[in-house]
Each structure stands twice: as C-alpha cells, then as structure tokens.
Design a protein around this motif. Structure first.
Motif, PDB file in Angstrom:
ATOM      1  N   TYR A 381      31.251  39.253  76.533  1.00  0.00           N
ATOM      2  CA  TYR A 381      29.998  39.585  75.872  1.00  0.00           C
ATOM      3  C   TYR A 381      29.770  38.672  74.676  1.00  0.00           C
ATOM      4  CZ  TYR A 381      26.480  41.974  73.127  1.00  0.00           C
ATOM      5  OH  TYR A 381      25.337  42.242  72.409  1.00  0.00           O
ATOM      6  N   HIS A 382      28.509  38.282  74.478  1.00  0.00           N
ATOM      7  CA  HIS A 382      28.118  37.610  73.227  1.00  0.00           C
ATOM      8  C   HIS A 382      26.689  38.025  72.901  1.00  0.00           C
ATOM      9  CE1 HIS A 382      25.487  34.384  74.975  1.00  0.00           C
ATOM     10  NE2 HIS A 382      26.195  34.676  76.040  1.00  0.00           N
ATOM     11  N   ARG A 383      26.259  37.739  71.687  1.00  0.00           N
ATOM     12  CA  ARG A 383      24.955  38.224  71.230  1.00  0.00           C
ATOM     13  C   ARG A 383      23.801  37.760  72.117  1.00  0.00           C
ATOM     14  NH1 ARG A 383      27.777  37.741  66.348  1.00  0.00           N
ATOM     15  NH2 ARG A 383      27.566  39.562  64.972  1.00  0.00           N
ATOM     16  N   GLY A 384      23.971  36.593  72.744  1.00  0.00           N
ATOM     17  CA  GLY A 384      22.890  36.061  73.562  1.00  0.00           C
ATOM     18  C   GLY A 384      23.004  36.400  75.042  1.00  0.00           C
ATOM     19  N   LEU A 385      23.885  37.326  75.401  1.00  0.00           N
ATOM     20  CA  LEU A 385      24.032  37.696  76.809  1.00  0.00           C
ATOM     21  C   LEU A 385      22.719  38.300  77.304  1.00  0.00           C
ATOM     22  CD1 LEU A 385      26.495  37.586  78.801  1.00  0.00           C
ATOM     23  CD2 LEU A 385      26.676  40.052  78.464  1.00  0.00           C
ATOM     24  N   PRO A 386      22.144  37.774  78.384  1.00  0.00           N
ATOM     25  CA  PRO A 386      20.816  38.214  78.834  1.00  0.00           C
ATOM     26  C   PRO A 386      20.771  39.702  79.177  1.00  0.00           C
ATOM     27  CG  PRO A 386      21.476  36.200  79.960  1.00  0.00           C
ATOM     28  CD  PRO A 386      22.687  36.697  79.228  1.00  0.00           C
ATOM     29  N   ASP A 387      19.639  40.317  78.889  1.00  0.00           N
ATOM     30  CA  ASP A 387      19.458  41.735  79.210  1.00  0.00           C
ATOM     31  C   ASP A 387      19.587  41.992  80.703  1.00  0.00           C
ATOM     32  OD1 ASP A 387      19.143  42.679  76.632  1.00  0.00           O
ATOM     33  OD2 ASP A 387      16.967  42.389  76.631  1.00  0.00           O
ATOM     34  N   ASP A 388      19.056  41.088  81.524  1.00  0.00           N
ATOM     35  CA  ASP A 388      19.128  41.288  82.976  1.00  0.00           C
ATOM     36  C   ASP A 388      20.584  41.335  83.440  1.00  0.00           C
ATOM     37  OD1 ASP A 388      16.425  41.394  83.249  1.00  0.00           O
ATOM     38  OD2 ASP A 388      16.181  39.341  84.008  1.00  0.00           O
ATOM     39  N   PHE A 389      21.407  40.479  82.863  1.00  0.00           N
ATOM     40  CA  PHE A 389      22.813  40.468  83.251  1.00  0.00           C
ATOM     41  C   PHE A 389      23.506  41.740  82.761  1.00  0.00           C
ATOM     42  CE2 PHE A 389      27.290  38.985  82.911  1.00  0.00           C
ATOM     43  CZ  PHE A 389      27.466  38.642  84.254  1.00  0.00           C
ATOM     44  N   ASP A 409      33.005  37.867  72.518  1.00  0.00           N
ATOM     45  CA  ASP A 409      33.152  36.463  72.125  1.00  0.00           C
ATOM     46  C   ASP A 409      33.243  36.303  70.615  1.00  0.00           C
ATOM     47  OD1 ASP A 409      33.092  35.603  74.712  1.00  0.00           O
ATOM     48  OD2 ASP A 409      31.359  34.283  74.485  1.00  0.00           O
ATOM     49  N   GLU A 410      32.399  37.023  69.896  1.00  0.00           N
ATOM     50  CA  GLU A 410      32.318  36.824  68.452  1.00  0.00           C
ATOM     51  C   GLU A 410      33.654  37.105  67.755  1.00  0.00           C
ATOM     52  OE1 GLU A 410      28.306  36.319  69.634  1.00  0.00           O
ATOM     53  OE2 GLU A 410      29.656  37.969  70.148  1.00  0.00           O
ATOM     54  N   GLU A 744      31.745  44.572  65.182  1.00  0.00           N
ATOM     55  CA  GLU A 744      32.824  43.633  65.522  1.00  0.00           C
ATOM     56  C   GLU A 744      33.881  44.288  66.411  1.00  0.00           C
ATOM     57  OE1 GLU A 744      34.294  41.643  61.947  1.00  0.00           O
ATOM     58  OE2 GLU A 744      32.877  40.046  62.399  1.00  0.00           O
ATOM     59  N   GLY A 745      33.414  45.001  67.433  1.00  0.00           N
ATOM     60  CA  GLY A 745      34.324  45.553  68.418  1.00  0.00           C
ATOM     61  C   GLY A 745      34.957  44.442  69.236  1.00  0.00           C
ATOM     62  N   PHE A 746      36.157  44.674  69.736  1.00  0.00           N
ATOM     63  CA  PHE A 746      36.887  43.688  70.534  1.00  0.00           C
ATOM     64  C   PHE A 746      36.671  43.937  72.017  1.00  0.00           C
ATOM     65  CE2 PHE A 746      40.408  41.794  72.741  1.00  0.00           C
ATOM     66  CZ  PHE A 746      40.966  40.807  71.941  1.00  0.00           C
TER      67      PHE A 746
END
Length: 801
Positions: A381-389, A409-410, A744-746
């Motif tokens: 997961y990252h902040r830019g992960l698409p909503d559709d995905f 990712d963060e 900031e969950g892992f």
C-alpha cells in the motif's frame, strides 16, 4: 459467477484433485541424499550439497498431471512432504507412528516408508544440523531453549529460506548467465590463497547445480514429449509438445514468452524447495518482473487475459502442491502446514510512481479464483494506490480466505533507508513469508524468523527475581521478588534487567544455529541466485548477500502491556491488592474465591491495549523500547563479512507461536489463566479491544514501528455481513487509508468469517472442506488446525465498521 469469474474446467478439476490428495510422507529425497552423502563424505560440504542435489534431481520421481500447463513436482505425489534428514532425524523416528494421530496437520506414512527411514536413520546420528546446533549451545543459554523461553527449534531442524531470490534476473538472462559469470570468476582465482581455494569449491558447486537443473528440466521435456506421443486429443497433444519445447529452453536460457516465464519461475521456485526445506520462500514482486512478458504477448496475440489467468491459477495450484512436515512441537508454532510462499503486488516503482499494472489486477483475480492458502498474497500500500485497485483488493478480502494482507510503503521504505538500504532497493522491497519484508534477490536469510522470545514469561521471571517460577531454575540475577516491591519503578527495573539478559541469550542461540547451518549445510542454488554471492565467492551463510539484517520474534506483546498496566494501576495506584496477593493469585491460577476476585479486577478495571488509551499504550512502548534498545547492540554471524547491515531489529510476526507459548506459560497479571494462548502478533488480547477498529489502529500506531522492521503483524476480524454493502466496503477502504496515511501503520489483514460459522465447522468439518482462515501472517484450512488453534481464532474480537 463470482466477481472474479471461475476457474477453467481443468483447473477446477486440478484443484479438486489436490484437495482430495492424502498428505503422505515421501522418503525418496531422504534415501537419495543419504546415498549421496555416503558416497561423497570426503568432499567439502558445499560440494557435497551440490552433488546431493544433483543426485536428487536426476533420480527422483517425476510426473506431469493431466490438467497442468506447467511441469515440476517436489515429491513422489502432490501434497506429499519429503523428509530432509540432514537437518534433523530424531523427531522423525520418534514420531513415525504418531503422524496420523496428530490433533492437527496430519500426515500419513506407509509401513514400507517407515522401514526406509529407520534403515537410514543410523547414518545421520550426530551428523544433523540439530545435533550440531544443540551441541554448540553454551549450557547457560541452552537452558532457555530447553525451558521454551527462547524457542529456536525451526532454526536447527530445517533450512533457512525466508528469502526471495532474483527471479527477475533468471527470467531475463537465464541460468546460462549465472554459469558464465561463475566460470569467469573461477578463472580469476589465485588458488595459492586458501580463501580463493574455498571460493573455488563454491563456484564448482554452482556449475554442478546449474547443470543438474538443466537435466531436471529436460527430464520433464522428455516426459512431455513421450506423453504427447500417446495422446489422442489433438489439443492436449499440442500443449504437451509446447511444454516439451519450453522445458528444453528454460530456465537455462532466457524466457521470451509469458508461458516460458511462468514455467521458468516455477522450476526455480520448486528446486529451491527441494534443495532446502526452509519455508517462507517467496516470489517477490511478481506483477513487476512478469509484466513485460505479459504485455508483449498481449501485443503479439500470443496470449489473452483468459489464457494468462489460467496460467497463473495453474501456478498457484502447483505452488499448493508443495508441503512440509514438521515435528509436532514445531508444528504448533506453524499450525496448518504453512509454506508462507508470498506474492507481492502493487506498491511503487523505483522512481516513486504507482506500480500497479494490468498484471497486478490479474494476479488478484487468479488468486481469488483459486482460493487456496498458498500463495500468501500481499499488497504494497502507498498513498497513491488507485481506488479501483483498492476496491478489487477488498473484493478479494470479502471472499474470506484472509487475503490480501496490506503492508505500508511509507513506513517500510523509510525504515529500510534509515538502516542503510539504498533508496532504489528500498523502493523495490517485497513481502517475505508472513509480514516480514526484504529486497528480493539482494537480502540474506531470515529477514524475520530467528528465535521466538516469550515476553509474558520473561516478565514472570523478572517478578520472581530471575527464577523460572514453573521449573524453579534460576536463570540470572534479578533485582528482587515482586512480593517485596514497593513501587512500579522497581517492576520496570526488574523487566529491564531480565529482558536485556534474555535478549543476549537469544542472540547466542541464534548464532549457534547460524554457525551450525554454515558448517553443516550450504544452499548452493539459492546463494547463486542472490546478489552478490557469485561476485564475492561466498554463499549466503558466509556473507554473500548485499543486505543481511535479521529479526527475532517477540511473542505476547499485548499480554506484556496489559500485565504491566494492571500491576501499575491495580497494585501501586489503586491499591486493590498487594504485590504478594497478586503473586499468590498467579501461582494459584486464580483458583478460589479470593483469587478469582483479583482476576476480575485485573480484567475489568485495568486499561487494555487496543483501545487508544495512552496509559497502557505508552507503557507498552516503554517496555518494548528496552528490548529494541538491547537488540540493536548485537550482530549476526555475517557482520563484517560483506553485507550491508549484519545487525538485528525487532519483529512481531510470531505466526501461531502464541498458542504453544501460552500453553507453557502460567497465569499472567493481565488476568489470563495458565495455558491459555498469548495474544498473537501485535494484535490486542482476545475481547480486550472494546472501542472498535479505529481504536485498535491508534494503539498499534503508538508502537515504535520504524524499529520493528521485522513486521508489525495485525490481525482483524469482521463478519461477512460487515462487507455486504458497497458503502461498508468503502468505509473499510477509508479506514485502511487512515491507518496507513495518518497513523503510520505497518500492516493489517482481515479474517472475514463469523464466529457461528467457525463453531459449526468445528462440529461438522465435513461441511467446510474449503473453509480457510487467517491464522497469523498466513492462511490455512480451518479443518487441518488443532482444536486449540481453532479456538484461538474463534475467540478473536469481531469488529464492526
């Protein structure tokens, strides 16, 4: 039809065949390796290992299933488990007549196979990894192993794994490239230097193993052609001829098509499992390195989405054919016979762009169609992960087999960079096994997966002045007995003294296991496929990897925090009872009216981790920070021998260890009774998280996640009804995004199954053959688990959105 469609008819048939397969014990490998070790006893160990793998690959039984498009089997029949006598043989002989009688993870064995194992067993007396590992442990550390305070059985009864090799390089360049590089390095050696002489043994071993892989692949090529000659169905005949062509080419030569890439990938992955029985051998970022083949084949009309999906489901079915038998004591730490073969999708590219591509979706779809415990699917997961995905991921979650898990990712990328991992490598990390993470093709063994340290038991020993209260054995000097303590500060001093000392012993035990592995075994193929082993002329245990960070596993995180909070509040602040009264209640397991009242106060009035209460959450962090501060001081056996790192970090990926470690732990100050399971991972104790999933996320986020790089395992459980509506699924997506983006969950993963379903499955297992649950950082069929592990899963809190 489900959201993801259905398996093709033949893949459905293949799946049914595998589910109906009886898990047998296979003795072929054990016999072949014994013969080889006997014949080559005079050779250096690394050459002996190469020659034994050669003997196995040239002589083991092979077959090609009627419904498969890719070839390769681990044992004489699918779902059978080979025996690996070089690692440990005592438990095999001791338990031969018990495999079928187990409470969970049952295996079957013929009398003829028992006879073979009894015949070869004397050869392995005092020669196994376990023999060497135990013999090397200093007495003062061995006692921790014997008492189960520090559990390291898996480290000395099997291979390492917990790794993803450089599959991308194998597919692009073929093994021919590895052979040519090895030959070049070998020619450059000055053999008058004894160190180079040792390297020459390693290089010779790589060449032997590569040739053995080629022979193994060609055996299947010949078999496919032979089967094609007898095949009457024109379509199947053509498939077998094509299979033969591919197997004559890969993995020695580079793959050029999607089908070739999948076959090459499977062949390497399979042989690594034959070479060593270490689990958590993972596929890495498959959607990244396979995508170019998929994209090119789509463009040239060699493949379409449907045929590519079928190939992927075929790969997952073949992945499920691999099985592993463990000793019963070790099985309880890995309930459900998991192999933890992780596939990672999503995340970011090395240039920090969203990495989701059409194959990422296809992998989700194919895993959903197959619906098996293997592979273990992880989404980066990252902040830019698409909503559709994200929506597609939740659709897979809804299917209720515990996948995918989500890693952040963060948190992970920045944690890696802080520890010295190059930025481009940090952005290319993948999940390994459960929730552990590493850079595929560049990281050494056991990024997570060394010894297990029982935190609640350690606390009890701290309160008992360094004496194990159950055995009466004094393990180290304490700071006094809890009965005589007058302040909570004394409790924390006792915890600090004990946990630092126990951590030191865990590192000693780890090093004994690692030294034994280096001396007794050497995984030649796995080392060759990991950078920079060939360049350095060192195998993985000698320091060949680019990076080599490892992690021990801490068990009972929530119990530790809840126990400390209960002591602080109920004893020293509210003065509900004295230290002596609490200690007596623990010794008496809360039996009797007086002690039961104390238990009720501990459970009902003390703050509990998982409810966003700083009182307990920060207290747990303080206690955990002491362990983290101590473990950072130590080095592994590869430190200073080449890799970046060579150091330790923390990890909570305790798999199902919470059940057996709880079984061996007396009552604890959180109100838990003797023998009951400990809390798993970093999840709250059962039924103690009463304020909903957001509160759980907030509590977990207060842990020092950047320092727990070995994995912050969080299980959550919801009922299927909770995700029935579109609006509820969107709520879950928003919740996950909040956990990762703001807190900031892992890591987080979900069991989507009701308590009533699990209870009914216990009573009527025949109705629930396909019921899969998330045990820890992995999934397993519910019916194969022991009742104790089943009960542990049933008791987990059901969250509402």
């Amino acid at each position: 039809m489900s959201h993801f469609g259905e398996l093709t008819k033949r893949m459905h048939n293949f799946r049914e065949e595998l589910l109906n397969a009886k898990p047998m014990v296979c003795v072929e490998r054990a016999k072949l390796i014994t013969d080889s070790y006997s014949e080559h006893a005079d050779k250096p160990m690394v050459l002996r290992r190469a020659l034994c793998l050669e003997n196995i690959l040239e002589n083991m039984s092979i077959f090609i299933e009627d419904d498969t498009l890719i070839a390769g089997n681990q044992a004489s029949s699918n779902r059978s488990a080979p025996i690996f006598p070089e690692y440990a043989m005592d438990w095999v002989i001791d338990e031969l007549d018990e495999f079928e009688k187990r409470d969970g993870d049952v295996f079957y064995i013929t009398e003829k196979s028992k006879e073979v194992l009894r015949e070869i067993a004397p050869f392995w007396d005092h020669k196994t990894l376990k023999d060497r590992g135990l013999a090397g442990m200093p007495a003062e550390s061995r006692v921790f192993y014997d008492l189960g305070i520090i559990k390291a059985e898996g480290n000395i009864t099997s291979g390492d794994a917990h790794i993803a090799v450089n599959y991308e390089k194998v597919l692009k360049l073929g093994l021919i490239n590895f052979k040519e590089r090895t030959e070049k390095k070998m020619k450059e050696l000055d053999l008058t230097d004894y160190r180079n002489l040792k390297k020459s043994y390693f290089y010779r071993s790589i060449l032997i193993v590569i040739e053995a892989v080629v022979v193994f692949s060609k055996r299947y090529a010949d078999l496919a052609l032979k089967m094609a000659g007898k095949e009457t169905d024109a379509s199947r005949k053509a498939e077998l001829v094509e299979m033969s062509r591919i197997l004559n080419k890969v993995p020695y030569y580079p793959a050029e098509t999607f089908h070739e890439a999948v076959q090459s990938l499977w062949m390497i992955h399979l042989i690594l499992q034959i070479e060593s029985n270490g689990h958590s051998l993972s596929y890495g970022r498959m959607d990244q390195y396979l995508y170019p083949f998929y994209k090119e084949d789509l463009k040239s009309n060699k493949i379409n989405e449907a045929s590519a999906t079928e190939l992927l489901t075929n790969l997952w079915l073949k992945t499920f054919t691999i099985n592993k038998i463990r000793s019963w004591s070790h099985t309880r730490f890995s309930a459900g016979s998991p192999l933890y073969q992780n596939v990672t999708v999503g995340g970011q590219t090395v240039d920090k762009k969203d990495a989701v591509n059409p194959l990422s979706y296809l992998i989700l779809k194919s895993v959903a169609q197959t619906k098996l415990p293997q592979p273990n699917l992880t989404v980066r997961y990252h902040r830019g992960l698409p909503d559709d995905f994200m929506k597609e991921c939740i659709e897979v979650v809804r299917l209720g087999f515990g996948m995918p898990a989500f890693n952040s990712d963060e948190v992970i990328i920045s944690s890696f960079i802080e520890k010295g991992v190059a930025e481009k490598d940090a952005y290319n990390y993948s999940a390994i096994g459960c929730v552990e993470v590493a850079v595929p093709g560049k990281w050494g063994y056991r990024c997570t997966g060394m010894s297990f340290l029982n935190f609640p038991k350690s606390l009890l020993i701290a309160l008992n002045n360094g004496v194990d209260p159950e055995s009466g054995i004094k393990l180290c000097e304490g700071v006094g007995h809890f009965k005589d303590m007058t302040s909570f500060e004394e409790v924390m001093k006792a915890w600090e003294k004990i946990i630092r000392e126990f951590t030191r012993h865990s590192v000693i035990i780890d090093s004994c296991a690692d030294l034994a592995l280096e001396e007794v075994t050497a995984d030649v193929l796995c080392s060759a496929l990991t950078d920079d082993c060939i360049e350095r002329g060192l195998n993985l245990k000698e320091g060949g990897a680019v990076y080599d960070f490892i992690s021990d596993l801490q068990v009972g995180i929530a119990n530790l925090g809840d126990s400390l909070a209960a002591i602080k509040k109920c004893v020293f602040e509210d003065k509900n009872f004295t230290p002596a009264q609490l200690w007596d209640s623990l010794i008496n397991n809360f039996e009797g009216e007086e002690y039961k009242k104390i238990q009720e106060i501990l459970v009902d009035e003390a703050p509990k981790y998982g409810n966003d209460d700083d009182y307990i959450d920060l207290l747990l962090k303080e206690a955990y920070d002491i362990y983290i501060d101590e473990i950072k001081k130590y080095k592994n056996t590869r430190y200073g021998r080449g890799p970046i790192g060579g150091t330790y970090y923390a990890g909570t990926s305790s798999i199902s260890a919470n059940v057996p470690q709880g079984a061996g732990t007396m009552a604890t100050p959180d109100g838990r009774k003797a023998g009951e399971p400990l809390a798993e991972g970093c999840s709250p104790s059962h039924a103690m998280d009463k304020n909903g999933p957001t509160a759980v996320f907030k509590s977990v986020s207060k842990l020092p996640t950047h320092d727990i790089t070995g994995g912050v395992l969080l299980n959550q459980k919801v009922t299927p009804q909770m995700l029935a509506k579109e609006e509820d699924r969107m709520k879950l997506i928003a919740l996950i995004r909040t956990f990762f983006n703001r807190l900031e969950g892992f890591h987080v993963q979900y069991n989507v199954v009701s308590r009533d379903t699990l209870l009914d499955a216990q009573k009527n297992p025949e109705k629930y053959r396909d019921l899969i649950v998330r045990v820890a950082g992995y999934s397993a069929f519910f019916n194969v688990l022991s009742k104790q592990t089943q009960d542990d899963i049933i008791e987990r809190t059901e969250q509402a959105l």
